[in-house]
Design a protein around this motif. Sequence first.
Motif, PDB file in Angstrom:
ATOM      1  N   THR A 191      48.978  26.323  40.382  1.00  0.00           N
ATOM      2  CA  THR A 191      47.847  26.849  39.603  1.00  0.00           C
ATOM      3  C   THR A 191      48.275  27.910  38.591  1.00  0.00           C
ATOM      4  OG1 THR A 191      47.411  28.445  41.377  1.00  0.00           O
ATOM      5  CG2 THR A 191      46.202  26.362  41.435  1.00  0.00           C
ATOM      6  N   ASP A 192      49.410  28.565  38.807  1.00  0.00           N
ATOM      7  CA  ASP A 192      49.859  29.558  37.822  1.00  0.00           C
ATOM      8  C   ASP A 192      50.179  28.925  36.478  1.00  0.00           C
ATOM      9  OD1 ASP A 192      49.535  31.674  39.492  1.00  0.00           O
ATOM     10  OD2 ASP A 192      51.616  31.752  40.172  1.00  0.00           O
ATOM     11  N   ASN A 193      50.552  27.647  36.485  1.00  0.00           N
ATOM     12  CA  ASN A 193      50.877  26.960  35.237  1.00  0.00           C
ATOM     13  C   ASN A 193      49.648  26.396  34.537  1.00  0.00           C
ATOM     14  OD1 ASN A 193      53.596  27.421  35.892  1.00  0.00           O
ATOM     15  ND2 ASN A 193      53.724  25.502  37.045  1.00  0.00           N
ATOM     16  N   VAL A 194      48.500  26.416  35.225  1.00  0.00           N
ATOM     17  CA  VAL A 194      47.286  25.808  34.667  1.00  0.00           C
ATOM     18  C   VAL A 194      46.222  26.849  34.366  1.00  0.00           C
ATOM     19  CG1 VAL A 194      45.462  24.113  35.084  1.00  0.00           C
ATOM     20  CG2 VAL A 194      47.784  23.676  35.919  1.00  0.00           C
ATOM     21  N   LEU A 195      45.985  27.748  35.307  1.00  0.00           N
ATOM     22  CA  LEU A 195      44.901  28.721  35.166  1.00  0.00           C
ATOM     23  C   LEU A 195      45.374  29.956  34.416  1.00  0.00           C
ATOM     24  CD1 LEU A 195      43.396  28.568  38.773  1.00  0.00           C
ATOM     25  CD2 LEU A 195      42.593  27.392  36.723  1.00  0.00           C
ATOM     26  N   PRO A 196      44.510  30.554  33.594  1.00  0.00           N
ATOM     27  CA  PRO A 196      44.874  31.810  32.922  1.00  0.00           C
ATOM     28  C   PRO A 196      44.883  32.960  33.921  1.00  0.00           C
ATOM     29  CG  PRO A 196      42.603  31.219  32.416  1.00  0.00           C
ATOM     30  CD  PRO A 196      43.171  30.067  33.178  1.00  0.00           C
ATOM     31  N   PRO A 197      45.554  34.056  33.609  1.00  0.00           N
ATOM     32  CA  PRO A 197      45.588  35.199  34.549  1.00  0.00           C
ATOM     33  C   PRO A 197      44.229  35.892  34.627  1.00  0.00           C
ATOM     34  CG  PRO A 197      46.696  35.764  32.505  1.00  0.00           C
ATOM     35  CD  PRO A 197      46.378  34.304  32.407  1.00  0.00           C
ATOM     36  N   LYS A 198      44.073  36.711  35.645  1.00  0.00           N
ATOM     37  CA  LYS A 198      42.825  37.442  35.823  1.00  0.00           C
ATOM     38  C   LYS A 198      42.693  38.538  34.770  1.00  0.00           C
ATOM     39  CE  LYS A 198      44.692  40.813  39.110  1.00  0.00           C
ATOM     40  NZ  LYS A 198      44.583  41.363  40.480  1.00  0.00           N
ATOM     41  N   PRO A 199      41.498  39.041  34.514  1.00  0.00           N
ATOM     42  CA  PRO A 199      41.322  40.109  33.524  1.00  0.00           C
ATOM     43  C   PRO A 199      42.134  41.344  33.907  1.00  0.00           C
ATOM     44  CG  PRO A 199      39.210  39.141  34.092  1.00  0.00           C
ATOM     45  CD  PRO A 199      40.213  38.572  35.047  1.00  0.00           C
ATOM     46  N   ALA A 200      42.890  41.869  32.954  1.00  0.00           N
ATOM     47  CA  ALA A 200      43.747  43.019  33.218  1.00  0.00           C
ATOM     48  C   ALA A 200      42.939  44.311  33.191  1.00  0.00           C
ATOM     49  CB  ALA A 200      44.873  43.090  32.188  1.00  0.00           C
ATOM     50  N   ALA A 201      43.321  45.231  34.047  1.00  0.00           N
ATOM     51  CA  ALA A 201      42.651  46.530  34.082  1.00  0.00           C
ATOM     52  C   ALA A 201      43.179  47.423  32.963  1.00  0.00           C
ATOM     53  CB  ALA A 201      42.880  47.201  35.436  1.00  0.00           C
ATOM     54  N   VAL A 202      42.371  48.400  32.561  1.00  0.00           N
ATOM     55  CA  VAL A 202      42.768  49.336  31.519  1.00  0.00           C
ATOM     56  C   VAL A 202      43.788  50.309  32.104  1.00  0.00           C
ATOM     57  CG1 VAL A 202      41.966  51.079  29.901  1.00  0.00           C
ATOM     58  CG2 VAL A 202      40.527  49.094  30.417  1.00  0.00           C
ATOM     59  N   SER A 203      44.988  50.299  31.560  1.00  0.00           N
ATOM     60  CA  SER A 203      46.059  51.146  32.084  1.00  0.00           C
ATOM     61  C   SER A 203      46.064  52.499  31.372  1.00  0.00           C
ATOM     62  CB  SER A 203      47.409  50.454  31.916  1.00  0.00           C
ATOM     63  OG  SER A 203      47.645  50.187  30.547  1.00  0.00           O
ATOM     64  N   HIS A 204      46.397  53.519  32.121  1.00  0.00           N
ATOM     65  CA  HIS A 204      46.482  54.869  31.582  1.00  0.00           C
ATOM     66  C   HIS A 204      47.945  55.243  31.413  1.00  0.00           C
ATOM     67  CE1 HIS A 204      45.849  59.296  31.394  1.00  0.00           C
ATOM     68  NE2 HIS A 204      44.745  58.916  30.762  1.00  0.00           N
ATOM     69  N   GLU A 205      48.176  56.264  30.608  1.00  0.00           N
ATOM     70  CA  GLU A 205      49.561  56.687  30.378  1.00  0.00           C
ATOM     71  C   GLU A 205      50.219  57.217  31.650  1.00  0.00           C
ATOM     72  OE1 GLU A 205      49.410  59.546  27.313  1.00  0.00           O
ATOM     73  OE2 GLU A 205      48.815  58.129  25.729  1.00  0.00           O
TER      74      GLU A 205
END
Length: 299
Positions: A191-205
Amino acid sequence: MPPRILLPPSLKAFTGSSNIQSPLARLALNPVKTSARAGSTETRERRRHDPFLMAQSRQRKAANLSRQQALAEEREGSLGDPVQSKPTQFVEEIQSTQSATQESKLNYFLRAEELNRALEYSKNLTSPLEDTNRATADPQLEKEAAERHLQEHRNAQDAINRIVNINNGNTGDQMRLRIQKCIETFGRHNTDNVLPPKPAAVSHESATVHPEKTPRVGPDTGSPEVQVAILTAKILNLSRHLQSANKDKHNKRNLRVLVHKRQKLLQYVRQKERGGPRWKYLVETLGLSDAAWKGEISM
């Protein structure tokens, strides 16, 4: 000796020397009888002897029961069934081995190309040898030996196909095949080759930088999606068994345990994937409703 003071007749009511009593004393001697409560013994006895009140009570009870049933049906219809899945292509394949492909019908972890290659090798290995001296060779005997060898090979091939056919296996073999199907469908190595990744969280510095993960080696068997699919296959198998054996209390408890375990895993996947494409693919492929993970499951 002190003089005597004569009291007037109007004050004799307070001293108790006269038969005339005050209004407060009369209320204390004759208390007012309050009305009986709706659930008291007296009210129940009066209702039991009054047919009109009994008819009203039965009518109210029937209305309440019908309203409760309507609310329960509406609630179940909005959430769905926590046990059964909607009929999808994947659910139909794991419910019946007859609709599976020819490759998945083979038992003992065999594949069609591997079996055909092994049968072809055994045919060549057991074929009769030709006489090197062609002057003394009998063509008729060689032809009969070749035909006999071909017939024996067909008989052996039919016997092997019947042995490795999953339809002739037991329930454990069929369940193992369904589990392998779940791993191939929901494993992250596919499934990693077919499905897009999950929404990424907002990263802080100031956030911690994590190193890259080590690439996976071999099939994925431990991700929560695979475990949910395996539990769904077991739940469908048990629910189909309980339709004809409704007094099997041991498997009823096992079904309840599996449903609650799947609910916890589904809640975990929804929280981790944030309702992303992996969560949608899992729910839509397995045909699960909101009742499988939302609220309290009562069976």
